[in-house]
Design an enzyme around this catalytic site. Structure first.
Site, mmCIF file in Angstrom:
data_model
loop_
_atom_site.group_PDB
_atom_site.id
_atom_site.type_symbol
_atom_site.label_atom_id
_atom_site.label_comp_id
_atom_site.label_asym_id
_atom_site.label_seq_id
_atom_site.Cartn_x
_atom_site.Cartn_y
_atom_site.Cartn_z
ATOM 1 C CB ALA A 400 17.418 38.698 23.644
ATOM 2 C CB VAL A 406 23.281 38.468 20.634
ATOM 3 C CG1 VAL A 406 24.713 38.036 20.367
ATOM 4 C CG2 VAL A 406 23.203 39.300 21.912
ATOM 5 C CG ASP A 517 27.531 39.498 36.286
ATOM 6 O OD1 ASP A 517 27.242 38.594 37.090
ATOM 7 O OD2 ASP A 517 26.751 39.897 35.413
HETATM 8 O O1 ACK Z 1 24.166 30.587 25.072
HETATM 9 P P1 ACK Z 1 24.165 31.367 23.834
HETATM 10 O O2 ACK Z 1 23.992 30.689 22.539
HETATM 11 O O3 ACK Z 1 25.485 32.256 23.796
HETATM 12 O O4 ACK Z 1 23.150 32.597 23.953
HETATM 13 C C1 ACK Z 1 23.768 33.785 24.313
HETATM 14 C C2 ACK Z 1 23.254 34.903 23.442
HETATM 15 O O5 ACK Z 1 24.236 35.212 22.485
HETATM 16 C C3 ACK Z 1 22.923 36.173 24.221
HETATM 17 O O6 ACK Z 1 24.061 36.639 24.877
HETATM 18 C C4 ACK Z 1 25.263 34.273 22.550
HETATM 19 N N1 ACK Z 1 26.527 34.956 22.337
HETATM 20 C C5 ACK Z 1 26.927 36.111 22.872
HETATM 21 N N2 ACK Z 1 28.148 36.431 22.418
HETATM 22 C C6 ACK Z 1 28.513 35.436 21.572
HETATM 23 C C7 ACK Z 1 29.690 35.178 20.797
HETATM 24 N N3 ACK Z 1 30.728 36.008 20.806
HETATM 25 N N4 ACK Z 1 29.718 34.075 20.054
HETATM 26 C C8 ACK Z 1 28.675 33.232 20.060
HETATM 27 N N5 ACK Z 1 27.551 33.417 20.770
HETATM 28 C C9 ACK Z 1 27.479 34.512 21.518
HETATM 29 C C10 ACK Z 1 25.220 33.640 23.918
#
Ligand code: ACK
Length: 754
Positions: A400, A406, A517
């Site tokens: 999220a 996301v 950040d």
């Molecule tokens: O730790 P995560 O699996 O990696 O959980 C967060 C979540 O979305 C909310 O930001 C994942 N996320 C964000 N951008 C990407 C990306 N480009 N590729 C894979 N996972 C992503 C992030």
């Protein structure tokens, strides 16, 4: 067992008895008295076998003795990581889990060059160099140099052993995909002289062997031999120029370099040419315009440069006409050049004279704040491609964000293979401001092009939901990933991650972008352990971050990651990003531990202000902890720059033994206790040092022998323990207990004073 008497031995008085082996046993020589059991992974179903057959998928080399177990090819190497430095790639991996039962494991690197549009790959060819070699690698690392810039490569690392060549099955390898960075062009190597007159020399040259991109222009530097401090620079888009206004009969030295989007390459070697000598007839020729290179003073040049810069900055707005006439005032010889050569010279060719000085020429791209656009829609379309929603398949929700979910999914662009992407969506019912802020991130991300910065594929703005599509990072956020894989990586792998982040940050700071950040939660990591900086935004970044807290001045700041000057008076710069980078280093080396643990934000601010710093993570190489401390210098100008951090990490990666010295376990303080001198002489690095300081050094050995070898352990000492250790004198007991008490009171949870 049957007993046989061999034929031909009958007549002899001595009868030798031989054993016939049962199935599962063998005897290599008929003369051996006994049978041996078939070695592991081999069998025999027959009697009287002289050898055993290998089980399926197991093999034996000709040189292997029959008593040796059958072996098989090794499994694939593991956890391969890559570090890309311009057009060089460093690969490192962990040996295979299964060596196949052999000790002769070595590695082979297959290199494939892949087309990013079609996805088709071909062998790299002979131009790639492997250090130390491509095959028979004994160590678990290799460096590839002379790759092409901005190219996708796949490297397959295969473990092989003595029986791999007998294996008809599929090769076992781990593959690593990398994209090389931009590299500056190689130097121009061949320069030819053309027409020479008494006042001019014409030159032509060939494009550099490795342009590494599209050549935007050439810079030609020349000066009269032995007069290097007074030189002229001409810029040209062609591979030929005429240097004029030269002295007759004089030698001139020329050097040429090419520029691509990656910057200037190195200058060529020096080429020396001579103008024709002056003839009597020519010297009396009044129609000849006497051209003299004016050796101007530093002051005039600087003035000219300033004017030149002001003009080049305003050129686009006002057209170049009046600019060039003004420039001609500053450069007398340019007036002549423009009048003389407009027809045959590139209008953009520029000529400048230098005297004892250099000018930083423009050409470095900088980040444009989308806020400077009146219409934010224009900004997003300037920097981001519009994607049709029908090209995107959303597969699942992965998290999220502040503006909506996301998701992971796939993107199929025309003429390209479908590939995985991450999709950020803007939830329904958004306000105009939310839409602007949401797309603001794409306007920023779209300006970046670097292997350690999350890559923007495009945006969907023409249909709903509004989406931002980026490359997919299989392992998600770095902090979560490290917590999940606590203790699973080699130090080199961790340093590889840090190197990637530093390289991305160097790129951002070169572009003039301050992240504000930077934290492990805002780094994404892919299946090759390549780390990429993500989460871009303006004010939004901090609004979005659950770590960000409101300061007394009203701003929302992620306190634990932020430099003191940014907290105190919002001085956010690349130097404050360096501070945050030091915190990210600490997070990575401690596998995602929370900086300053459960201390409150107020306590963190106070402690940092008082000069306390996080202690070294466990098992952390001393060189890395020192780099963290450097990033946490109070004076922001004393902190290292990102390019220095990248070079430092590269050095450590190239020389892994430099990472062997760990921060001394006894001087490393845990989150329970940190030393702060009760007598004001700084932190105690060891139990011995502490006891010496309070004049109780005589007990050092007893403390050490009884397991109180670190300050952590000492913190737990009770009066009872002291008595047990034989500290019977009440005065000594008091001294030790008082000192411990004093430390505990004064200590700030988990930190060391600088
Ligand atoms: O730790 P995560 O699996 O990696 O959980 C967060 C979540 O979305 C909310 O930001 C994942 N996320 C964000 N951008 C990407 C990306 N480009 N590729 C894979 N996972 C992503 C992030």
């Amino acid at each position: 067992e049957r007993v046989l008497v061999p034929r031909g031995w009958k007549k002899k008085p001595v009868v030798l008895l031989f054993t016939v082996c049962r199935p599962g046993f063998f005897k290599a020589s008929p003369h051996s008295p006994s049978c041996s059991k078939c070695p592991p992974h081999s069998y025999t179903l027959d009697e009287a076998s002289t050898s055993c057959l290998c089980e399926e998928h197991y093999f034996r080399r000709e040189s292997d003795p029959p008593t040796m177990a059958c072996t098989r090819p090794p499994s694939a190497p593991r956890s391969a990581i890559s570090n890309v430095n311009e057009t060089s790639v460093f690969l490192e991996w962990i040996p295979p889990a299964d060596t196949g039962g052999r000790k002769d494991v070595s590695y082979y690197i297959a290199c494939k060059k892949c087309n990013s549009h079609s996805g088709l790959c071909e062998a790299c060819g002979g131009h790639v160099r492997y250090l130390p070699q491509q095959t028979g690698l004994k160590n678990t690392s290799v460096m590839m140099v002379d790759l092409l810039a901005h190219t996708n490569y796949t490297f397959e690392i295969e473990a092989v052993n003595g029986v791999s060549d007998q294996n008809p099955g599929a090769r076992q390898f781990v593959s690593v995909n990398v994209t090389t960075n931009q590299a500056a062009p190689s130097p121009v190597s061949s320069v030819k002289k053309g027409k020479i007159t008494k006042n001019s020399i014409s030159l032509s040259w060939q494009e550099p062997d490795r342009p590494n991109g599209i050549i935007l222009e050439y810079e030609i530097k020349y000066f009269e031999k032995d007069q290097e401090t007074s030189y002229t620079i001409i810029k040209s888009k062609e591979t030929m120029i005429t240097a004029d206004g030269l002295k007759p009969g004089s030698a001139y030295v020329f050097q040429i370099r090419a520029r691509t989007a990656a910057g200037y390459g190195g200058f060529s070697r020096r080429f020396e040419f001579e103008t024709s000598p002056v003839s009597v007839a020519a010297s009396s020729d009044q129609s000849q315009i006497p051209i003299i290179v004016v050796s101007v003073t530093v002051g005039v040049i600087l003035l000219a440069v300033v004017i030149g810069f002001l003009l080049s900055g305003s050129c686009c707005d006002h057209g170049c006409g009046w600019a060039s006439s003004l420039r001609a005032v500053a450069y007398p010889s340019l007036t002549w050049r423009c009048g003389y050569s407009k027809a045959k010279q590139d209008p953009e060719e520029e000529k400048m004279h230098f005297h004892n000085g250099h000018i930083k020429l423009p050409g470095v791209r900088t980040y444009i704040d989308p806020h400077t656009y009146e219409d934010p829609n224009q900004a997003v379309h300037e920097f981001a491609k519009e994607i049709e929603a029908s090209c995107i398949t959303i597969e699942r929700v992965i998290g999220a964000g502040e503006f909506g979910e996301v998701c992971s999914g796939r993107l199929k662009l025309q003429g390209k293979r479908e590939f995985p992407v991450a999709i950020k969506t803007l939830k329904v019912g958004y306000t105009e401001k939310q839409r602007r802020d949401f797309l603001g991130e794409a306007s920023i991300m779209g300006q970046f092009d670097h292997p350690n910065i999350i890559h923007l594929e495009g945006v969907v703005t023409k249909s709903k939901p509004v989406m931002i599509v980026t490359e997919y990072m299989e392992n998600g956020s770095l902090d979560t990933f490290l917590k999940k894989n606590d203790g699973q990586f080699t130090v080199i792998q961790l340093v590889g991650m840090l190197r990637g982040i530093a390289s991305g940050m160097k790129y951002l700071s070169d572009m003039g972008y301050v992240h504000r950040d930077l934290a492990a939660r805002n780094i994404l990591i892919n299946s090759n352990l390549v780390c990429k900086v993500s989460d871009f935004g303006l004010s939004r970044v901090l609004e979005d971050d659950p770590e960000a807290a409101y300061t007394t001045r009203g701003g929302k700041i992620p306190i634990r990651w932020t430099a003191p000057e940014a907290i105190a008076f919002r001085k956010f710069t690349s130097a404050s990003d360096v501070w945050s980078y030091g915190i990210v280093m600490w997070e990575v080396m401690s596998y995602g531990e929370r900086p300053y643990w459960e201390m409150t934000n107020q306590d963190v601010i106070k402690a940092v202000e008082e000069g306390y710093r996080l202690p070294s993570p466990m098992d952390c190489p001393a060189a890395l902890y020192q780099l963290m401390l450097d990033c946490w210098q109070k004076d922001r100008n004393s902190r290292p720059k990102f390019d220095e951090i990248v070079s430092m990490l590269d050095k450590l990666i190239r020389n892994p033994s430099s990472l062997k010295t760990l921060v001394n376990a006894s001087s490393r303080v845990s989150n329970l206790l940190v030393e702060h001198s009760p007598v004001g002489s700084g932190a105690y690095r060891s139990v011995g040092e502490w006891l010496e300081a309070i004049k109780m050094g005589r007990y050092t050995e007893i403390f050490m022998e009884n397991g109180y070898s670190s300050m952590d352990a000492v913190a737990q000492v009770t009066l009872e323990d002291l008595r047990r250790l034989g500290v019977t004198l009440v005065g000594h007991q008091k001294k030790i207990m008082n000192s411990l008490q004093e430390m505990k009171v004064q200590l700030v949870n988990g930190m060391v004073p600088l």
